[in-house]
Design a protein around this motif. Structure first.
Motif, short mmCIF file in Angstrom:
data_model
loop_
_atom_site.label_atom_id
_atom_site.label_comp_id
_atom_site.label_asym_id
_atom_site.label_seq_id
_atom_site.Cartn_x
_atom_site.Cartn_y
_atom_site.Cartn_z
N GLY A 15 0.83 -1.22 0.00
CA GLY A 15 0.00 0.00 0.00
C GLY A 15 0.86 1.25 0.00
O GLY A 15 0.52 2.26 -0.63
N GLY A 16 1.98 1.21 0.71
CA GLY A 16 2.89 2.37 0.74
C GLY A 16 3.40 2.71 -0.66
O GLY A 16 3.52 3.88 -1.03
N VAL A 17 3.68 1.68 -1.44
CA VAL A 17 4.13 1.90 -2.83
C VAL A 17 2.99 2.52 -3.64
O VAL A 17 3.19 3.49 -4.39
N TYR A 18 1.77 1.97 -3.46
CA TYR A 18 0.62 2.53 -4.18
C TYR A 18 0.43 4.01 -3.83
O TYR A 18 0.10 4.83 -4.67
N VAL A 19 0.62 4.33 -2.55
CA VAL A 19 0.43 5.72 -2.10
C VAL A 19 1.40 6.64 -2.84
O VAL A 19 1.01 7.70 -3.34
N LEU A 20 2.66 6.23 -2.91
CA LEU A 20 3.66 7.10 -3.57
C LEU A 20 3.34 7.29 -5.05
O LEU A 20 3.47 8.40 -5.59
N ILE A 21 2.92 6.22 -5.70
CA ILE A 21 2.53 6.33 -7.12
C ILE A 21 1.33 7.28 -7.24
O ILE A 21 1.31 8.18 -8.08
N ALA A 22 0.35 7.06 -6.37
CA ALA A 22 -0.87 7.87 -6.45
C ALA A 22 -0.61 9.33 -6.10
O ALA A 22 -1.22 10.24 -6.69
N LEU A 23 0.31 9.58 -5.16
CA LEU A 23 0.64 10.97 -4.80
C LEU A 23 1.19 11.71 -6.01
O LEU A 23 0.81 12.86 -6.29
N GLY A 24 2.08 11.06 -6.75
CA GLY A 24 2.63 11.67 -7.95
C GLY A 24 1.55 11.95 -8.97
O GLY A 24 1.51 13.02 -9.59
N LEU A 25 0.65 11.00 -9.13
CA LEU A 25 -0.42 11.17 -10.13
C LEU A 25 -1.42 12.23 -9.70
O LEU A 25 -1.89 13.03 -10.52
N GLY A 33 -4.61 18.75 -14.38
CA GLY A 33 -5.67 18.05 -15.11
C GLY A 33 -5.14 17.08 -16.15
O GLY A 33 -5.83 16.74 -17.10
N ILE A 34 -3.90 16.61 -15.95
CA ILE A 34 -3.31 15.69 -16.94
C ILE A 34 -3.29 14.27 -16.37
O ILE A 34 -2.82 14.06 -15.26
N ALA A 35 -3.82 13.33 -17.16
CA ALA A 35 -3.73 11.91 -16.77
C ALA A 35 -2.37 11.40 -17.25
O ALA A 35 -2.22 10.97 -18.39
N HIS A 36 -1.39 11.46 -16.36
CA HIS A 36 0.01 11.22 -16.73
C HIS A 36 0.32 9.72 -16.71
O HIS A 36 0.93 9.20 -15.79
N PHE A 37 -0.10 9.03 -17.79
CA PHE A 37 0.03 7.57 -17.84
C PHE A 37 1.49 7.11 -17.78
O PHE A 37 1.78 5.97 -17.41
N ALA A 38 2.40 7.97 -18.22
CA ALA A 38 3.82 7.56 -18.27
C ALA A 38 4.45 7.48 -16.87
O ALA A 38 5.61 7.09 -16.75
N VAL A 98 -0.51 12.72 -25.88
CA VAL A 98 0.90 12.91 -25.50
C VAL A 98 1.26 11.95 -24.37
O VAL A 98 2.32 11.32 -24.38
N ALA A 99 0.34 11.81 -23.41
CA ALA A 99 0.61 10.92 -22.26
C ALA A 99 0.80 9.48 -22.72
O ALA A 99 1.71 8.78 -22.27
N LEU A 100 -0.06 9.04 -23.65
CA LEU A 100 0.06 7.67 -24.16
C LEU A 100 1.37 7.48 -24.92
O LEU A 100 2.08 6.49 -24.74
N GLY A 101 1.68 8.47 -25.78
CA GLY A 101 2.93 8.39 -26.56
C GLY A 101 4.15 8.39 -25.66
O GLY A 101 5.10 7.62 -25.88
N LYS A 223 -2.99 0.72 -10.91
CA LYS A 223 -3.30 0.73 -9.47
C LYS A 223 -3.28 2.17 -8.95
O LYS A 223 -4.12 2.55 -8.12
N GLY A 224 -2.34 2.97 -9.44
CA GLY A 224 -2.24 4.36 -9.00
C GLY A 224 -3.50 5.14 -9.33
O GLY A 224 -4.04 5.88 -8.49
N PHE A 225 -4.03 4.95 -10.53
CA PHE A 225 -5.27 5.66 -10.91
C PHE A 225 -6.45 5.14 -10.10
O PHE A 225 -7.35 5.90 -9.75
N ALA A 226 -6.44 3.83 -9.81
CA ALA A 226 -7.52 3.27 -8.98
C ALA A 226 -7.51 3.93 -7.61
O ALA A 226 -8.56 4.31 -7.08
N VAL A 227 -6.32 4.10 -7.06
CA VAL A 227 -6.18 4.75 -5.74
C VAL A 227 -6.65 6.20 -5.83
O VAL A 227 -7.35 6.71 -4.94
N LEU A 228 -6.29 6.84 -6.92
CA LEU A 228 -6.67 8.24 -7.14
C LEU A 228 -8.18 8.41 -7.09
O LEU A 228 -8.71 9.33 -6.44
N ILE A 229 -8.87 7.50 -7.76
CA ILE A 229 -10.34 7.58 -7.82
C ILE A 229 -10.93 7.20 -6.47
O ILE A 229 -11.86 7.83 -5.97
#
Lengths: 285, 400
Positions: A15-25, A33-38, A98-101, A223-229
């Motif tokens: 969960g700690g790893v998920y938190v860090l990913i989600a914090l960045g996102l 307002g950018i969905a930064h998939f990269a 751009v994010a996908l690319g 997982k990061g986006f799931a946490v975000l939502i």
């Protein structure tokens, strides 16, 4: 009871790893307002870089992480300047493309530079602590502590510093922030730098606890986006709560219901929460 | 005089033309990237090594012609769609008639479903799903025995160790791993044992501590780990971190190098691998030792234990082509494959059925062995009971 506590400890580490990913996102999404998939692939880049410094150049782990963090900060600035800034005033779909690319590009760079093999960042932390039957490997303990420290630092930065206040102001109302004298051209640079540095930390944690390999970043960003939502879009406390809820739910689901469906069960719980709180656990209605 | 000189010159030129080497393209479809690459990449290297050796020793002799092998390898990512595309490209664009490799069952099954209708011969390596050789596809052979052939032997071995309650943690959504466990369970139950838990993980999972925590609570006598090397290495490491100290058995076929990228040698100490008697340096034959040395020199890395399946394919193909006396007639070469004895150059220890390398199903059998991790190495401890003829007869009764 010991088994429940053990599963909770297991869940807190991931969960700690998920938190860090989600914090960045969440900082990027909430403010720009950018969905930064990269983000997941950039995290993996940070992990690979740390692995490279430790194994090829023989750097001590902490020094390697520090250099990877600095590279992460600069990479974040470059991503904002070269990839997202040119499409900032264009339609949202442009930033999406751009994010996908960018995701494919960073994945390709990782593959080209570091190869297709999975790598594990070597550490000397092999002790295991036992508290009344609940075991905590030394490495997991440090990951949990490091994640807690980074969350606290991020909170202090956003809440107590001028730059943090400026970031919050831009997130609340960009036009009002301009009127108040906030330099809105600098804020995205800072946001991307911090977001990428947090991603690098997550990459190092994944790389030392588990492994870095092509494709791992994509799974992490989902997982990061799931946490975000789950936590609420743009909410820092939401990212913390959401990440921990997802990690612990996965562990409990695997331990007490079915390991084959742990991801499904975790997402069912997430959807159930959203049925009652569509704005997420900590989001504003 | 002039005429004589011209005739002599023409004869010399013709002789030179007869001596000219021909090239035979052979294809490889295997996982060069992604999760299956731990098996696919070494297999592809092994084909290249065998081809190089065959070329160096004079090539494949077909009548008066000598063929030098040229390997064309494509990455199928262990994915059924990618594998189908790779094989189509080899057959349709590159004109290849002999396709080797095939480390992973899903991708192999997809190609096996249409290869019967092609003018080509498919030689399967590490893919262990039983159904690949149950349909008696005439132009398909496989060097690795099916997983349940080994699973039954493993179940008997673990039961003989006195274990009654075994917990399983495996990639159970992969057919051949599930069939290994089913065969294992059948033999364990015959001896009065039982599987107390079947926990699963995905190929990309690296954190198996929730499943291991659950297993720890069930207090089994032993655990059985079936899956790819990388997740299996994490399981062995995390089992130690969680204080699980019962014997750990596995079915993974990973090299020492592959395991120690994840777990320390101390964390691996005592782990058993119950698998076909594949390559380990300490138990290798002379061929195996030479293969290990040549592979290491050629690619700068030690070969994985299962990589010789494709090395052996290449020599089997050489013998079959020479026996058939043709490279064009794939039906004749496919028939010759089912008729050849085990080539002298192979690395694995095959158990011939009716003195032939492949049975009527196109299936080869190796002996099974119990290997144990001791001080940083896989050490061959003993043979596992393996009746190739009986299993071959059983396989012939299946048709799905």
């Amino acid at each position: 009871m010991v088994e429940v506590l053990q599963q909770i400890i297991n869940g807190i580490a991931i969960g700690g790893v998920y938190v860090l990913i989600a914090l960045g996102l969440t900082t990027v999404f909430g403010i720009l307002g950018i969905a930064h998939f990269a983000h997941g692939s950039v995290s993996m880049f940070g992990g690979y870089l740390t692995f490279f410094f430790v194994t090829s150049w023989g750097f001590p782990l902490l020094l390697a992480i520090l250099i990877a963090l600095l590279v992460g900060l600069m990479l974040g600035v470059l991503i904002e300047l070269l990839a997202y800034r040119p499409v900032r005033d264009a339609n949202h779909i442009n930033a999406f493309i751009v994010a996908l690319g960018l995701t494919m590009m960073v994945e390709g760079i990782n593959l080209e530079l570091f190869g297709h093999e999975q790598v594990v960042i070597p550490t000397d932390f092999s002790r295991v602590f036992n508290f009344g039957g609940v075991t905590i490997p030394e490495l997991r303990l440090y990951v949990i502590l490091a994640a807690a420290l980074l969350i606290a630092a991020m909170t202090v930065f956003v809440e107590r510093t001028k730059t943090g206040q400026a970031i919050r102001a831009v997130a609340e109302n960009r036009d009002a922030a301009i009127l108040m004298g906030v330099n809105v051209k600098t804020i995205p640079l800072v946001v991307f730098a911090i977001s990428t540095a947090l991603g690098v930390c997550a990459g190092v944690m994944v790389g030392s606890l588990f492994a870095i390999a092509p494709g791992i970043g994509e799974g992490l960003v989902v997982k990061g986006f799931a946490v975000l939502i789950l936590g609420g879009l743009g909410s820092i406390p939401g990212a913390v709560v959401g990440g921990l809820v997802l990690g612990i739910t996965e562990a409990l689901a695997a331990g007490f219901i079915s390991s084959a469906y742990k991801d499904v069960i975790a997402f069912v719980v997430m959807i159930s929460v959203l049925l009652f709180r569509p704005q997420g656990l900590m989001g504003k209605a | 005089m002039k005429l004589t000189a011209m005739t002599a010159a023409l004869a010399l030129m013709a002789g030179a033309a007869w001596a000219e080497e021909k090239t035979l393209d052979i294809g490889v479809s295997d996982a060069l990237t992604g999760g299956g690459a731990v098996y696919g990449l070494p297999q592809t290297n092994a084909v290249k090594l065998a081809a190089k050796e065959i070329n160096a020793s004079g090539g494949i002799k077909v009548g008066d012609d000598v063929y030098m092998l040229n390997v064309i390898a494509y990455d199928d990512k262990a994915n059924p769609t990618e594998a189908s595309n790779a094989v189509r490209k080899l057959i349709d664009r590159d004109g290849v008639k002999y396709i080797l490799g095939f480390c992973c069952s899903g991708a192999t099954g997809a190609v096996a479903s249409f290869i019967e209708f092609e003018d080509a011969v498919m030689l399967v390596g590490n893919a262990a799903e039983r159904s690949i050789t149950t349909r008696e596809i005439p132009n398909l052979t496989r060097t690795r025995p099916p997983a349940d052939y080994t699973g039954a032997a493993a179940g008997t071995f673990v039961a003989e160790k006195g274990h009654k309650r075994v917990a399983v943690l495996g990639a159970l959504d992969v057919g051949f791993y599930a069939s290994y466990v089913d065969a294992f369970e059948k033999e364990l139950e015959k001896a009065g044992g039982e599987i107390v838990s079947r926990e699963a993980f995905g190929l990309k999972d690296r954190d198996m501590s929730p499943q291991l925590t659950k297993i720890r609570g069930q207090e089994p006598d032993a655990i059985l780990v079936v899956g790819y090397v990388e997740p299996a290495a994490f399981i062995y490491r995390q089992a130690v971190e969680l204080g699980i100290d019962v014997p750990r058995y596995g079915f993974t076929s990973g090299s020492e190098e592959q395991f120690t990228r994840v777990a320390t040698s101390e964390q691996m100490e005592g782990v058993w691998d119950l698998r076909p008697t594949e390559l380990t340096l300490l138990s290798a034959s002379e061929n195996g030792k030479a293969y290990h040395a040549n592979y290491t020199e050629e690619f700068g890395i030690a070969p994985s234990p299962s990589s010789p399946y494709s090395y052996d394919q290449t020599y089997a193909l050489k013998d079959a082509i020479e026996a058939a006396g043709t490279v064009e007639d794939t039906e004749a070469v496919a028939a010759a494959l089912r008729d050849i004895a085990v080539p002298d150059e192979v690395v694995m220890q095959y158990l011939p059925v009716d003195e032939k390398m492949f049975d009527q199903n196109g299936q080869a059998y190796t002996s099974n062995g119990a290997f144990q991790w001791q001080s940083g190495n896989w050490v061959f401890v003993q043979d596992l009971p393996s009746d190739a003829a009986a299993y071959s007869a059983f396989l012939s009764t299946l048709d799905d």
